[in-house]
Design an enzyme around this catalytic site. Structure first.
Site, PDB file in Angstrom:
ATOM      1  N   GLU A 160       0.845  -1.191   0.000  1.00 54.67           N
ATOM      2  CA  GLU A 160       0.000   0.000   0.000  1.00 54.67           C
ATOM      3  C   GLU A 160       0.885   1.246   0.000  1.00 54.67           C
ATOM      4  O   GLU A 160       1.850   1.279   0.755  1.00 54.67           O
ATOM      5  CB  GLU A 160      -0.909   0.038   1.233  1.00 54.67           C
ATOM      6  CG  GLU A 160      -1.920   1.169   1.140  1.00 54.67           C
ATOM      7  CD  GLU A 160      -2.886   1.240   2.336  1.00 54.67           C
ATOM      8  OE1 GLU A 160      -2.730   0.464   3.299  1.00 54.67           O
ATOM      9  OE2 GLU A 160      -3.779   2.081   2.297  1.00 54.67           O
TER      10      GLU A 160
ATOM     11  N   GLY B 104       3.262   2.898  10.492  1.00 52.23           N
ATOM     12  CA  GLY B 104       2.974   2.158  11.715  1.00 52.23           C
ATOM     13  C   GLY B 104       2.832   0.668  11.480  1.00 52.23           C
ATOM     14  O   GLY B 104       3.529  -0.138  12.084  1.00 52.23           O
ATOM     15  N   ALA B 105       1.938   0.299  10.568  1.00 50.96           N
ATOM     16  CA  ALA B 105       1.683  -1.110  10.323  1.00 50.96           C
ATOM     17  C   ALA B 105       0.816  -1.249   9.084  1.00 50.96           C
ATOM     18  O   ALA B 105       0.322  -0.254   8.556  1.00 50.96           O
ATOM     19  CB  ALA B 105       0.967  -1.750  11.513  1.00 50.96           C
ATOM     20  N   MET B 106       0.636  -2.491   8.640  1.00 53.53           N
ATOM     21  CA  MET B 106      -0.107  -2.726   7.402  1.00 53.53           C
ATOM     22  C   MET B 106      -0.994  -3.949   7.521  1.00 53.53           C
ATOM     23  O   MET B 106      -0.561  -5.012   7.949  1.00 53.53           O
ATOM     24  CB  MET B 106       0.902  -2.887   6.253  1.00 53.53           C
ATOM     25  CG  MET B 106       0.257  -3.089   4.905  1.00 53.53           C
ATOM     26  SD  MET B 106      -0.770  -1.661   4.453  1.00 53.53           S
ATOM     27  CE  MET B 106      -2.063  -2.485   3.550  1.00 53.53           C
ATOM     28  N   GLU B 107      -2.257  -3.756   7.091  1.00 52.26           N
ATOM     29  CA  GLU B 107      -3.324  -4.739   7.325  1.00 52.26           C
ATOM     30  C   GLU B 107      -3.407  -5.837   6.276  1.00 52.26           C
ATOM     31  O   GLU B 107      -4.491  -6.393   6.068  1.00 52.26           O
ATOM     32  CB  GLU B 107      -4.659  -3.992   7.384  1.00 52.26           C
ATOM     33  CG  GLU B 107      -5.133  -3.381   6.041  1.00 52.26           C
ATOM     34  CD  GLU B 107      -4.773  -1.915   5.834  1.00 52.26           C
ATOM     35  OE1 GLU B 107      -3.804  -1.449   6.466  1.00 52.26           O
ATOM     36  OE2 GLU B 107      -5.458  -1.246   5.037  1.00 52.26           O
TER      37      GLU B 107
ATOM     38  N   HIS C 170      -6.319  -1.491  15.303  1.00 56.26           N
ATOM     39  CA  HIS C 170      -6.581  -0.801  14.032  1.00 56.26           C
ATOM     40  C   HIS C 170      -6.407  -1.755  12.847  1.00 56.26           C
ATOM     41  O   HIS C 170      -7.289  -1.876  11.999  1.00 56.26           O
ATOM     42  CB  HIS C 170      -5.639   0.403  13.921  1.00 56.26           C
ATOM     43  CG  HIS C 170      -5.780   1.184  12.657  1.00 56.26           C
ATOM     44  ND1 HIS C 170      -6.549   2.325  12.571  1.00 56.26           N
ATOM     45  CD2 HIS C 170      -5.252   0.995  11.428  1.00 56.26           C
ATOM     46  CE1 HIS C 170      -6.492   2.795  11.341  1.00 56.26           C
ATOM     47  NE2 HIS C 170      -5.709   2.014  10.618  1.00 56.26           N
ATOM     48  N   GLU C 171      -5.278  -2.432  12.812  1.00 57.61           N
ATOM     49  CA  GLU C 171      -5.014  -3.321  11.667  1.00 57.61           C
ATOM     50  C   GLU C 171      -6.004  -4.482  11.670  1.00 57.61           C
ATOM     51  O   GLU C 171      -6.480  -4.913  10.619  1.00 57.61           O
ATOM     52  CB  GLU C 171      -3.577  -3.845  11.683  1.00 57.61           C
ATOM     53  CG  GLU C 171      -2.495  -2.761  11.751  1.00 57.61           C
ATOM     54  CD  GLU C 171      -2.661  -1.619  10.766  1.00 57.61           C
ATOM     55  OE1 GLU C 171      -3.220  -1.836   9.673  1.00 57.61           O
ATOM     56  OE2 GLU C 171      -2.246  -0.484  11.097  1.00 57.61           O
TER      57      GLU C 171
ATOM     58  N   HIS D   8      -9.312  -3.442  10.246  1.00 58.52           N
ATOM     59  CA  HIS D   8      -9.287  -3.302   8.787  1.00 58.52           C
ATOM     60  C   HIS D   8      -9.771  -4.576   8.085  1.00 58.52           C
ATOM     61  O   HIS D   8     -10.151  -4.526   6.922  1.00 58.52           O
ATOM     62  CB  HIS D   8      -7.863  -3.019   8.306  1.00 58.52           C
ATOM     63  CG  HIS D   8      -7.531  -1.561   8.173  1.00 58.52           C
ATOM     64  ND1 HIS D   8      -8.376  -0.635   7.611  1.00 58.52           N
ATOM     65  CD2 HIS D   8      -6.400  -0.867   8.504  1.00 58.52           C
ATOM     66  CE1 HIS D   8      -7.788   0.562   7.610  1.00 58.52           C
ATOM     67  NE2 HIS D   8      -6.590   0.456   8.149  1.00 58.52           N
TER      68      HIS D   8
HETATM   69  N1  ARG Z   1      -3.122   1.046   5.777  1.00 60.02           N
HETATM   70  C1  ARG Z   1      -2.092   1.251   6.750  1.00 60.02           C
HETATM   71  C2  ARG Z   1      -2.774   1.598   8.049  1.00 60.02           C
HETATM   72  O1  ARG Z   1      -3.610   2.442   8.113  1.00 60.02           O
HETATM   73  C3  ARG Z   1      -1.120   2.309   6.410  1.00 60.02           C
HETATM   74  C4  ARG Z   1      -0.310   2.033   5.191  1.00 60.02           C
HETATM   75  C5  ARG Z   1       0.345   3.243   4.736  1.00 60.02           C
HETATM   76  N2  ARG Z   1       1.268   2.973   3.695  1.00 60.02           N
HETATM   77  C6  ARG Z   1       1.761   3.917   2.893  1.00 60.02           C
HETATM   78  N3  ARG Z   1       2.594   3.586   2.001  1.00 60.02           N
HETATM   79  N4  ARG Z   1       1.431   5.145   2.971  1.00 60.02           N
HETATM   80  O2  ARG Z   1      -2.550   1.011   9.037  1.00 60.02           O
HETATM   81 ZN    ZN Z   2      -5.399   2.065   8.645  1.00 59.65          ZN
END
Ligand code: ARG
Ligand code: ZN
Length: 869
Positions: free
Chosen positions: A122, A262-265, A298-299, A302
């Protein structure tokens, strides 16, 4: 070649879609081979061209239905197939690419983190792995086969369920994964590495057993437990409050040290910045514990709001992010303390988000124009987006809101949706008209409510005259009236709450502000009331009402709502700062007002009954929070006045503070709300006492008695802020103990970067060579360079321009290695219009230096262009 903008209005559905993807990875840190087999399905019979996104890899080969295919054109960011002679409804493409993860410092696509390999797709990272229709409305089924050296990469992970595995004779092994759910490629993930694994199980509400797995660097197992507990609490809460259940048989979380955000779902395989996984009492503070829990939540949330229902296009990002932030905020509020969580979020909105609205990067929560999507993972899309969801919740109430959620999920499950789809579901399920409310999605900027009141003693009538106005923003000059839910309360002078009545009926405490000017009239009001306005921050707006000090004291003393009490104290702090700033600017002596001392004395009286709110209220707003109440910011003045306020409070309340400090000592460390509140209170007392004559002794003792990171860090911070004699020794001791641990050292780097010392820039520059610093690690960069630029305004905005020059030097390096992080760090420099002419000139000079770079990344380009306009 100038980067090109994309516009929301230009959205078009695809001509071809991709229904199935088979990915084969031959993993190697320097030389990874990827074979992607795509099943392509025609959506538009007239289409002749298929344009696939892709860059930053070596393109090896392309086959169509098994035959080499050469009718294509290739440029820096795409491959376009000419299908004018090929009208087939469905066909297969096989694409081979070669990658070098070890040299991928952008940390997007496939990259090396420590000794492992992982992905971040993402928003548009998948296209750094192979050619693809890299957009969120292309939903496909994925099968992934990973092959790698077994001793180096014993774990090979991807989305979904493990369906097969085997060993090869050359020491390599392979694992094949299948994800049964349709997903866009931004949710794709792979991980390869050697880890310690924490396992657990969760039984869902329908009785399915889910395997839970958390992968951490070897040796870190004793820091993974809190994340696992947080995950189980999240799963349970989402079932209970939202009726949403997990859908796969396995849920994996991998902690990595090199991560941009922070992290990725990613579906079934979350990848986390280790900062938001690892926690034990020795290494993590109470705030870290809360941060881990909320990001894990949060993740996890998602999985429904983001994965099962994803976004049609990236302009809709707030559809998943605003909603998911709202959900994680509610989770934290339900589990811990609602007022404390609200206060934390409001502080963020009022400082960082309001500042963004006033900056060249101003945008609505649903942006209209984007050059680099990564630049729109902002407080506006996330936190203001969550405020917009919260307003819908306020207007509908929990029951109707949940009805709306059910309808939204029923209609959109398995699809790529828009913000409009969400609002429409809320509207239809509740019967509440959200027509005007929708403008929150398209209008940027922070609305201002100007409020005046009037009391008619004879008629026992009280009127509130409310006007709304949204100042023009960089992206949008014309503004319209919004639907603003304004929550109010009225208090008598002895603190009794006055019932809100119109004629003889009780009316809602949420006023619907929809016009430019409106008057709200309340009847049977027995005395002139003190109004509490925008209770709980019921809308992301500023309020201008001319409170007298007595009114504010009444609210601090009596209001039955914690947020209102805290908020009244904030206004007192700001008034105090304002008054002294003008004295300071006119070279007059500063004076500390009795009223604030009176208020804080009252606050301290509740130390035993409500330690949490006492700690929050006693906390002096940060310089960056104070700054937001000024059109033109005087960073040196604000720092000097804040410093004066801190010392004055410490001097005036020393005895009381010392009593509270001593009363709140805890026998042991436990992560429970009651103890966290007491620690926070004790440590805020310490932060003031550090400025008194007992400071050095107390802080030194506090450090050496600490049995947890919260207290250790509190004493270190107190020593640095108050520049105590024990400071250097404590800093050295900490460094000696933790230099091998980057995450812990981030706290130390941050303290160094925000030191009040004259020569802080020199210190920061020296620390670039520190044994624990690593320019390639975003956490290190943020905690040293980022903290200096954004959390030490006095030094960053030094009038000789040295702070700006330093940041620009760093950005020039980051532009080549990690543009996404560079674009985050540049933020304080693009807000030049908020400063005096001399600083603006210097800031502009810095921006121009960057603009002249040979290979300016689009991330920086977009922000610099806007700032220089
Ligand atoms: N979807 C992720 C979250 O909200 C954030 C990912 C952001 N990545 C980026 N390349 N901007 O936890
Ligand atoms: Zn998010």
């Amino acid at each position: 070649m100038q980067p090109k903008a994309k516009f929301r209005k230009d959205y078009r559905p695809v001509d071809f879609t991709i229904t199935d993807i088979y990915l084969d990875f031959q993993l190697d840190p320097q030389d990874t081979l990827v074979t992607s087999t795509l099943t392509v399905k025609r959506q538009n019979s007239d289409a002749t061209q298929l344009r696939l996104d892709g860059h930053s890899f070596e393109f090896l080969s392309l086959k169509l239905n098994g035959e080499p295919f050469s009718k294509y054109q290739k440029d820096d960011e795409s491959l376009t197939l000419d299908l004018s002679q090929f009208p087939a409804e469905q066909f297969q493409l096989e694409i081979q690419t070669r990658l070098n993860p070890s040299e991928n410092t952008s940390l997007q696509g496939l990259y090396q983190s420590g000794d492992g390999l992982c992905t971040q797709c993402e928003a548009e990272g998948f296209r750094q792995i192979t050619y693809m229709l890299d957009r969120p409305d292309v939903l496909a089924k994925y099968r992934t086969k990973l092959t790698a050296c077994k001793s180096k990469y014993p774990y090979l992970l991807a989305n979904g369920n493990r369906i097969a595995q085997g060993e090869l004779e050359d020491g390599r092994h392979w694992v094949e994964w299948e994800d049964p759910f349709l997903k866009p490629c931004y949710l794709f993930a792979v991980v390869a590495g050697d880890f310690d694994l924490l396992q657990d199980k969760f039984t869902t509400m329908s009785g399915r057993v889910v395997d839970l797995e958390i992968y951490v660097d070897r040796g870190n197992l004793d820091r993974a437990g809190w994340a696992m507990e947080s995950l189980k609490r999240s799963m349970k809460w989402d079932e209970e409050r939202f009726g949403l259940e997990y859908d796969l048989d396995i849920y994996m979380i991998v902690a990595v040290d090199f991560f941009n955000m922070g992290a990725m779902e990613n579906k079934g395989l979350n990848i986390f910045n280790s900062k938001f996984v690892l926690a034990n009492p020795q290494t993590a503070t109470d705030d870290d514990y809360m941060g881990v829990e909320s990001v894990i939540a949060h993740e996890y949330f998602h999985n429904w709001t983001g994965n099962r229902i994803t976004c049609r296009d990236w302009f809709q990002l707030s559809l998943k992010e605003g909603l998911t932030v709202f959900r994680d905020q509610e989770f934290t509020s339900d589990l811990w303390s609602r007022p404390a969580k609200r206060i934390e979020d409001v502080r963020m909105m009022r400082s960082v988000q309001f500042a963004e609205d006033a900056s060249p990067m101003a945008h609505p929560i649903r942006p209209e124009k984007v050059i680099e999507m990564n630049n729109f993972y902002t407080v506006t899309v996330y936190e203001k987006g969550a405020e917009v969801i919260r307003m819908i919740h306020t207007l509908l109430g929990e029951e109707k809101f949940q009805k709306g959620m059910k309808l939204y999920v029923a209609e959109q499950d398995g699809k790529a949706a828009t913000c409009e789809d969400f609002v429409s579901a809320m509207e239809r399920a509740s019967g509440v008209d959200l027509q005007q409310f929708r403008r929150w999605y398209s209008q940027s900027g922070t609305p201002e409510l100007t409020i005046a009141d009037e009391y008619d003693e004879k008629r026992q009538t009280y009127r509130l005259h409310v006007s709304q106005m949204t100042p023009p923003t960089a992206d949008q000059v014309e503004k319209v009236n919004l639907h603003i839910p304004l929550r109010v309360a009225l208090y008598g002078e002895n603190g009794q709450k006055i019932n809100l009545q119109h004629e003889l009926l009780t009316v809602s405490d949420v006023l619907d502000v929809i016009h430019e000017h409106q008057t709200f009239e309340f009847h049977n009001v027995p005395q002139r009331p003190v109004p509490a306005l925008l209770c709980d921050f019921s809308a992301p707006v500023r309020v201008d009402y001319n409170y007298s000090t007595e009114q504010l004291l009444t609210l601090v003393k009596f209001a039955d709502n914690e947020f209102v009490r805290w908020d009244a104290a904030q206004t007192l702090y700001i008034n105090e700062l304002r008054a002294n700033l003008s004295r300071f600017q006119q070279n007059q002596p500063m004076q500390f007002s009795e009223a604030l001392i009176e208020a804080l004395t009252l606050v301290l009286e509740k130390a035993n009954t409500d330690p949490e709110l006492t700690a929050l209220t006693l906390t002096l707003p940060k310089e960056t929070e104070f700054a937001e109440s000024f059109k033109v910011i005087d960073p040196a003045g604000i720092a000097a006045v804040r410093d004066f306020m801190q010392r004055s409070i410490a001097e005036s309340l020393k005895d009381r503070l010392l009593v509270v400090y001593n009363q709140n000592r805890l026998p042991e460390y436990r992560v429970v709300a009651e103890d966290m509140a007491k620690r926070a209170l004790r440590n805020v007392c310490l932060s003031y006492l550090a400025f008194t004559d007992v400071g050095n002794t107390l802080v030194h003792k506090h450090y050496h008695q600490a049995d947890n990171m919260t207290d250790t860090l509190a004493s270190l911070a107190a020593a640095t802020k108050a520049q105590l004699p024990c400071r250097d020794q404590l800093l050295a001791d900490f460094e000696q103990k933790w230099h091998h641990d980057g995450l812990v050292m981030d706290k130390w780097f941050m303290l160094q970067a925000t030191r009040p010392d004259e020569n802080v820039l020199e210190i920061v520059q020296g620390l670039l060579e520190h044994r624990s610093f690593n320019f390639k690690n975003p956490n290190r960069v943020r905690s040293l360079i980022g903290a200096f630029a954004s959390q030490n305004p006095r030094a960053f905005h030094a009038i000789d321009g040295s702070g700006y020059r330093f940041l620009v030097d760093m950005l020039i390096k980051l532009n080549d290695t990690n543009p996404q992080v560079a674009a985050r760090l540049i933020e304080p420099l693009i807000k030049l219009s908020r400063y005096d002419a001399q600083r603006q000139t210097l800031m502009r000079r810095g921006l121009e230096r960057l603009k002249g770079l040979d290979h300016l990344a689009r991330d920086l380009f977009e922000k610099i262009e806007k700032a220089l306009q």
